[in-house]
Design an enzyme around this catalytic site. Structure first.
Site, PDB file in Angstrom:
ATOM      1  N   ASP A  37       0.835  -1.202   0.000  1.00 13.75           N
ATOM      2  CA  ASP A  37       0.000   0.000   0.000  1.00 13.75           C
ATOM      3  C   ASP A  37       0.872   1.254   0.000  1.00 13.75           C
ATOM      4  OD1 ASP A  37      -2.378   1.759   0.715  1.00 13.75           O
ATOM      5  OD2 ASP A  37      -3.289  -0.199   0.926  1.00 13.75           O
ATOM      6  N   HIS A  64      -3.696   5.924   3.236  1.00 15.66           N
ATOM      7  CA  HIS A  64      -4.487   4.732   2.915  1.00 15.66           C
ATOM      8  C   HIS A  64      -3.934   3.483   3.602  1.00 15.66           C
ATOM      9  CE1 HIS A  64      -5.954   1.542   0.059  1.00 15.66           C
ATOM     10  NE2 HIS A  64      -7.023   2.332  -0.014  1.00 15.66           N
ATOM     11  N   SER A 123     -11.187  -1.379  -0.837  1.00 13.33           N
ATOM     12  CA  SER A 123      -9.929  -1.267  -0.096  1.00 13.33           C
ATOM     13  C   SER A 123     -10.127  -1.535   1.386  1.00 13.33           C
ATOM     14  CB  SER A 123      -9.332   0.131  -0.262  1.00 13.33           C
ATOM     15  OG  SER A 123      -8.708   0.287  -1.498  1.00 13.33           O
TER      16      SER A 123
END
Length: 555
Positions: free
Chosen positions: A152, A216, A394
């Protein structure tokens, strides 16, 4: 966005609230010192005689409302031993019933202050379809030797992630995308991935879209393993196992080639110019994706990782479209995850289709509940620790990766194929009238309690479920060699057998594989071939896909 940039996130913010209430469940492993006995009508209780039959000292403690007796041992014994005593008592002519008086415990409920906001981790009840973590935690909260790789944006240090990380790596080769002043190095910290309006207007990042930093990877990591039962913030799915941050996404995304190297390295495989991974990953989480069918670069890395025993979990994508047109969602040998809202239906943004294996809570802002996890308050460069609600496949994907880490904590011998089969065999069915079906959102909604229970071997293996061949399509012609056969995953299957023949319905020998694809390198040119595949579970039961043999012709 230009084709050379891999992925742009789709996020939305919303608040969610779901109040948790403790539930009770039997803890079969907790020692007990009591047996409940019901005598035949007219029989008189003789504790000494019953004790002689049981092989232990028994005394009468009290009588229940239905007339049964609670008998007490001199001390607590293991449940298996007390079960054996109860079985001997039940065989007596003057005993109608004898059973272990099990100790009941509250299902593990963490004391994290934001736990009441985490509807996504609760068991399904009252129209709220969470992933049923408390029942899984009653069996395990993780194992120290299991590692979850998060491919990520990297990570931010956070009070609720203290002690949760294993040393990771930054795989971003382009210094502009990396935004940290360098290329590949051993520091996977996330410096931020913001894009200014000026950058979006012209130059290297033109067309990437103006946005604040997403942090994220930190949000994903919190869902998998935020420090739990620490009276702070949120609870993670795995309370013990380590998270390894593998940084591949920076400003405007990341290259497929960098992601492929991270997949290999995470699985413990060699990557040129990068030191060996001292803590190879048991499961990899890829909450990322982009347009296009699965590239050879992705598929090669995934196949290598799965061959090394690593489970690869990927997001279906947030385009409200068929996941077959996105990668790595369309790759084989992965667990592709769609997103559901709290009502159990497909989230409005979630990709769908036959390449999806399973659905998990990803939140749906249109329904008012999204996924709360760890974050950073900085809009560009890092700021203070924070928590925030995101939605997306996600967010659904780390639910599955986290549960896989719990499954491997109780049974480290599970293969990637077995993990997929158990997950699909253990799901919560989609509710009646749901916008999800087994052909669009996978086999059902992730159920951690059932998956962990089945991983321990306490539930019988299911026969393989029906599945479909994918490619080459039936009667496809002029195929370049080598030809790759692909098929969908069968729920309950731990392996597959395939056959290619020059005559329909005829097979001289079947070849076994743990994956859902095979490359045929020895086919002749301008030749018609027929093929079939069937599934096999741990008991050896086979089930062909139910369709006829398909055919193709080479160029």
């Amino acid at each position: 966005m230009s084709a050379r940039r891999m992925f742009t996130y789709l996020f939305a913010f919303a608040l969610g609230l779901c109040v948790a209430a403790p539930a009770l469940a039997a803890r079969t492993g907790a020692p007990t010192d009591r047996i409940v006995v019901r005598l035949t009508p007219g029989a008189t209780l003789d504790a000494a005689a019953l004790g002689a039959t049981a092989g232990a000292d028994l005394r009468m403690l009290r009588r229940l409302g239905d007339g049964s007796y609670v008998l007490r041992l001199s001390g607590r014994r293991g449940v298996a031993a007390v079960d054996a005593m109860a079985a001997r008592l039940a065989a007596r002519a003057d005993v109608v019933l004898a059973e272990t008086d099990l100790l009941m415990q509250p299902v593990a409920i963490p004391n994290d202050t934001r736990w009441p906001d985490q509807w996504n981790l609760l068991a399904p009840a009252g129209g709220s379809y969470g992933a049923a973590l408390p029942g899984a935690w009653d069996v395990t909260t993780g194992a120290a030797d299991v590692v979850v790789g998060v491919i990520d944006t990297g990570y931010r240090p956070h009070a609720d992630l203290t002690g949760r990380f294993a040393a990771g790596y930054d795989f971003i080769t382009d210094t502009l995308i990396a935004n940290d002043g360098g290329g590949r190095d051993a520091d996977p910290a996330d410096p931020g991935d913001w894009i200014t309006s000026t950058e979006n207007a012209s130059g290297f990042f033109a067309g990437c879209g103006t946005r604040s930093s997403s942090w994220h990877g930190t949000h994903v990591a919190g869902t998998i393993g935020a420090a739990s039962n620490n009276a702070l913030g949120v609870a993670g799915i795995n309370w013990v196992s380590k998270i390894q941050p593998l940084r591949v996404l920076g400003k405007c995304g990341g290259y497929t080639s960098d992601i492929a190297d991270a997949i290999r390295w995470g699985a413990g495989l060699a990557v040129a110019g990068v030191p060996a991974n001292p803590t190879p990953n048991d499961v990899l989480n890829l909450s990322l994706g982009g347009a296009g069918t699965c590239s050879a670069t992705f598929q090669s890395a995934i196949d290598a990782a799965v061959g090394a025993g690593t489970v690869v979990v990927v997001a279906a994508g947030n385009n409200n479209a068929n996941a077959a047109s996105y990668q790595p969602a369309s790759c084989t040998n992965v667990i592709t995850v769609a997103a559901t809202g709290h009502t159990g239906g497909r989230a409005f943004y979630s990709n769908f289709g036959p390449t999806v294996e399973i659905a998990a809570p990803g939140g749906d802002s249109q329904l008012g509940r999204t996924i709360l996890s760890t974050l950073n308050a900085g809009t560009t460069t890092p700021g203070a620790d924070s928590y925030s609600n995101y939605q997306g496949t996600s967010m659904a994907t780390p639910h599955v990766a986290g549960v896989v880490s719990l499954m491997l904590s109780v049974n480290p011998s599970l293969t990637p194929g077995q993990v997929t089969a158990i997950l699909q065999a253990s799901v919560t069915p989609f509710p009646a009238g749901s916008s999800c079906t087994t052909s669009t959102c996978g086999s059902g909604i992730l159920n951690a309690a059932a998956a962990v229970a089945r991983s321990t071997g306490s539930q019988p293996a299911l026969p393989p479920g029906a599945f479909a061949k994918l490619s080459p399509s039936n009667d496809q012609r002029n195929l370049a060699r080598p030809v790759t056969l692909r098929w969908a995953t069968s729920a309950g299957a731990t392996s597959y057998e395939w056959c290619v023949s020059t005559s329909s319905g005829s097979c001289a020998s079947w070849t076994s594989t743990s994956g859902t694809s095979v490359s045929l390198t020895s086919l002749a040119a301008s030749r018609r071939y027929f093929w079939q595949v069937r599934a096999r579970n741990v008991t050896g039961t086979t089930n062909a896909n139910g369709g006829s043999w398909w055919q193709f012709r080479t160029a």
